[in-house]
Each structure stands twice: as structure tokens, then as C-alpha cells.
Scaffold this motif. Structure first.
Motif, PDB file in Angstrom:
ATOM      1  N   GLU A  43     -47.713 -37.878  16.287  1.00 41.39           N
ATOM      2  CA  GLU A  43     -48.065 -37.050  17.436  1.00 41.39           C
ATOM      3  C   GLU A  43     -48.936 -35.865  17.023  1.00 41.39           C
ATOM      4  OE1 GLU A  43     -46.771 -39.584  19.989  1.00 41.39           O
ATOM      5  OE2 GLU A  43     -47.516 -37.626  20.686  1.00 41.39           O
ATOM      6  N   ALA A  44     -48.600 -35.244  15.894  1.00 38.27           N
ATOM      7  CA  ALA A  44     -49.382 -34.096  15.426  1.00 38.27           C
ATOM      8  C   ALA A  44     -50.808 -34.497  15.071  1.00 38.27           C
ATOM      9  CB  ALA A  44     -48.687 -33.457  14.217  1.00 38.27           C
ATOM     10  N   VAL A  45     -50.936 -35.601  14.358  1.00 37.68           N
ATOM     11  CA  VAL A  45     -52.271 -36.064  13.966  1.00 37.68           C
ATOM     12  C   VAL A  45     -53.062 -36.520  15.185  1.00 37.68           C
ATOM     13  CG1 VAL A  45     -53.546 -37.797  12.654  1.00 37.68           C
ATOM     14  CG2 VAL A  45     -51.564 -36.662  11.632  1.00 37.68           C
ATOM     15  N   TYR A  46     -52.365 -37.168  16.131  1.00 39.86           N
ATOM     16  CA  TYR A  46     -53.084 -37.646  17.315  1.00 39.86           C
ATOM     17  C   TYR A  46     -53.629 -36.482  18.137  1.00 39.86           C
ATOM     18  CZ  TYR A  46     -54.398 -40.351  21.371  1.00 39.86           C
ATOM     19  OH  TYR A  46     -55.110 -40.928  22.386  1.00 39.86           O
ATOM     20  N   MET A  47     -52.899 -35.379  18.206  1.00 40.10           N
ATOM     21  CA  MET A  47     -53.409 -34.199  18.895  1.00 40.10           C
ATOM     22  C   MET A  47     -54.678 -33.693  18.215  1.00 40.10           C
ATOM     23  SD  MET A  47     -51.775 -33.543  21.592  1.00 40.10           S
ATOM     24  CE  MET A  47     -52.467 -31.910  21.880  1.00 40.10           C
ATOM     25  N   LEU A  48     -54.698 -33.748  16.881  1.00 36.29           N
ATOM     26  CA  LEU A  48     -55.894 -33.354  16.140  1.00 36.29           C
ATOM     27  C   LEU A  48     -57.050 -34.293  16.453  1.00 36.29           C
ATOM     28  CD1 LEU A  48     -57.273 -31.570  14.043  1.00 36.29           C
ATOM     29  CD2 LEU A  48     -56.362 -33.077  12.258  1.00 36.29           C
ATOM     30  N   VAL A  49     -56.738 -35.591  16.555  1.00 34.24           N
ATOM     31  CA  VAL A  49     -57.770 -36.567  16.904  1.00 34.24           C
ATOM     32  C   VAL A  49     -58.345 -36.268  18.285  1.00 34.24           C
ATOM     33  CG1 VAL A  49     -58.183 -38.997  17.498  1.00 34.24           C
ATOM     34  CG2 VAL A  49     -56.877 -38.407  15.437  1.00 34.24           C
TER      35      VAL A  49
END
Length: 373
Positions: A43-49
Motif C-alpha cells: 500500500e505504501a509503495v502503491y501510493m508512491l506509484v
């Protein structure tokens, strides 16, 4: 074009990094901590994406210039329109009838008359036309000459190509535009086409598709698409050119290009590229009072330039020529060389036009007679 990972793809990558290849999140049913660690990290990485994608999609294209903008345009199938040379049709001749068929040489040089310190603009006969002055005649018509320079500098008034610049012929006359020259597409205009395409991806024949296709043709400045204008199964595309009303060559080139894109099943003649119907706008300013240092002789050019710019640009964009806008434009006209931008007119009255002129979809306001006294 950049391909952004989905949530599922991120999840799978993290699983493979933590517990090895060929594993899935379902293999972690009994590993509660590891599973939730992966999902939280996902979830954290996807928000960055999402943030990066937003920056790429909505900021890069807005701020890029030059070659970077070209690269972005190519990703969306939108190429920057190149500069082109102006082409004119002229008559070339001799002062007396020729005694034998006399060919016009390829690359024969003709020019405009130099004005002040400005050098003449040069044009050369386009090769392989095989134009000949027949025996007993003095001239040959419809000789195509091309400007030696790229861009709109070669777009001169009709009749302005009037000097023969090398031996062999005595005169050149009757110069009329065959194809207007164009500058390389400016960043802001090109950027808008890219952003339009991003917001409206091609769908194989929508109104926006026709607009995009038409405006990609060199020499087309804008396009208005009118579906069903001639009944079911028809699409009319009204285009403008560098000089407002497009020349016939640009209309034909645009028509030919659109026909390569027309969806299967469209009837012959269903798509038609048109020039707008010109609506002449005359303006008469009377009883003018000028700012100190200006007079009707020295200040009129700045007022005329401002009125022309308003009619050709803003009025056509708004689809109406407003009397109040003409008045305001004249009142605010200034000398571009004056850093203070002080208006050159103090007071005046306007007798023409008397009312607003609304433009239909297929009409275009063109400048008529501007009279200032």
C-alpha cells in the motif's frame, strides 16, 4: 510510454523477494505477520506509484519544452509540426514574343522588392515542372516558386514577388499563394495538442479524433468538427490556416489524410474538409484625439494592428465580434516599443460596426477595411 505497476503486481514482487519465486500471497495463510507486512508495504509503495504517475502524467507534459516535449508527444502519437516553405504560383515572361519554345529553368530565382534595410525574400522555381513559354508568346502562367527560407517569413502579399534576379527572363508577376509557409510548431501550441490527446485517447472515429487528425496536418491551425452536418453518416471539418482562410492545397492534403483514418463503413464523401466562410469585418474610427507625440499618421498603425489581432484571434475564438471589445481594443492600443505601454489614442468615436456580429460554426471573421480619421 511508462508502464506503471498494479497493486497485484507489486504484491507478487514482494512475495517473491521475501519467500522466493513461484510463490503467491495465498502461500502465506499461516504467516500472519509476513502477510500483513507485505500488504502494508504494498500500500505504501502503491501510493508512491500513484504520486509518481500523477507527476508524470500531469506535470511533465505541462512543463516540458523542446526535445523533452517532443519525446512526450511521440509517446502519445502526436508529432510536432515541422516548418515548411511558402509556395506561390507566378507568371514568368519576356518583354517580347519568343522565337522558339523557351523553357523556364529549374531553380530560376525571383524575389520581392527590398524594403529599407530588409533584404528581398527569394524564391526559386520548383524543379521538374517543365514550364515553357510557347513560340510566339511572351509568358507562361502557373509557375510554382518556393521560398528559399522556411517559415512564415515567406508569406508575402499577393503580387509582391515582382523581381527577376537572374538573366534569361524580363519579368515575374501575378504571384498568388499556392501553399502558405509555416513556422515550426511552438511549444505551447504543441503542448496543448499533446494534453488534448492524453485527455481524449483515440477511439477510432469520434469527433475529437477527427479534430486531432485534422490539426496534425501541416498548415492547419485549428479544426472544428460538425457531426451530421449534411445528414446521417456525415462529418464536416472546418479548418483554419496560417493566414486564416486555408489555401486549397492544405484543404486537399487534410482531406486526403483524414480519408486514411476514416473508419470502415463510412460512406464515400461522408467526411468533408472545408474552409470557413469569410465574414468581412470593417471598422471605422472617427474624430480621433491622439496622445502627445502621436497623430493619425504615426499612431494608426498600432491601432490597426491591435484591431486586426482581436478580430483574427479573440473574436473567432469567442465566435462573436463585439462592439465593446473593438472599442476597448482601440482604446488600449499602444506602441510595442514603448515600455510604459501607454495608449496612443485619447478619444474617438466608432461608426462601424454598429452591432455585434455572431459567427456561425462555418464562418470566420476576416479583417476588411479599417478606416481611422
Amino acid at each position: 510510454m511508462v508502464r506503471w505497476p498494479t497493486k497485484d503486481e507489486l504484491t507478487q514482487k514482494f512475495v517473491e523477494y521475501l519467500i522466493g519465486p513461484n510463490k503467491t500471497i495465498d502461500d502465506l495463510q499461516n504467516q500472519w505477520v509476513a502477510k500483513h507486512l507485505i500488504l502494508g508495504l504494498r500500500e505504501a509503495v502503491y501510493m508512491l506509484v500513484v504520486v509518481l504517475k500523477f507527476v508524470y502524467d500531469n506535470i511533465t507534459a505541462v512543463t516540458a519544452t523542446g526535445e523533452k516535449l517532443d519525446e512526450l508527444g511521440e509517446e502519445y502519437g502526436v508529432e510536432r509540426k515541422a516548418a515548411s516553405k511558402a509556395i506561390y504560383s507566378v507568371t514568368i515572361g519576356k518583354s517580347s514574343a519568343v522565337t522558339s519554345d523557351t523553357p523556364v529553368p529549374d531553380n530560376f530565382l525571383v524575389t520581392t522588392t527590398p524594403i529599407g534595410n530588409d533584404p528581398p525574400i527569394q524564391y526559386r522555381v520548383i524543379p521538374r515542372q517543365a514550364k515553357v513559354i510557347p513560340y510566339g508568346r511572351t509568358s507562361v502562367d502557373e509557375v510554382l516558386v518556393e521560398c528559399t527560407e522556411f517559415g512564415e517569413r515567406g508569406n508575402v502579399p499577393e503580387g509582391a514577388i515582382n523581381l527577376v534576379a537572374q538573366a534569361g527572363f524580363d519579368f515575374v508577376s501575378n504571384a498568388v499563394v499556392y501553399r502558405a509557409g509555416t513556422n515550426i510548431e511552438e511549444d505551447e501550441v504543441y503542448r496543448q495538442r499533446i494534453l488534448d490527446r492524453k485527455r481524449n485517447p483515440g477511439k477510432g472515429g469520434t469527433a475529437h479524433d477527427y479534430k486531432t487528425w485534422a490539426e496534425s496536418v501541416n498548415g492547419v491551425v485549428s479544426a472544428l468538427v460538425i457531426p451530421l452536418n449534411r445528414g446521417n453518416g456525415t462529418v464536416d471539418i472546418v479548418i483554419t490556416g496560417v493566414n486564416g482562410i486555408p489555401d486549397q492545397v492544405v484543404i486537399e492534403e487534410c482531406q486526403s489524410f483524414i480519408e486514411t483514418k476514416t473508419p470502415a463503413g463510412m460512406a464515400d464523401g461522408g467526411v468533408k474538409v472545408l474552409a470557413p466562410t469569410p465574414i468581412t469585418i470593417n471598422v471605422t474610427l472617427e474624430n480621433t484625439i491622439w496622445t502627445a507625440g502621436y497623430s493619425v499618421e504615426t499612431g494608426s498603425q498600432f491601432v490597426q494592428s491591435a484591431l486586426i489581432d482581436y478580430i483574427e484571434r479573440q473574436a473567432n475564438k469567442d465566435r462573436v465580434v463585439r462592439v465593446v471589445d473593438l472599442l476597448t481594443t482601440a482604446k488600449q492600443a499602444y506602441n510595442p516599443q514603448d515600455p510604459s505601454k501607454k495608449p496612443v489614442l485619447v478619444d474617438f468615436s466608432m461608426s462601424v460596426p454598429e452591432a455585434n456580429k455572431f459567427l456561425a460554426n462555418t464562418e470566420m471573421a476576416v479583417v476588411g477595411q479599417i478606416t481611422i480619421t
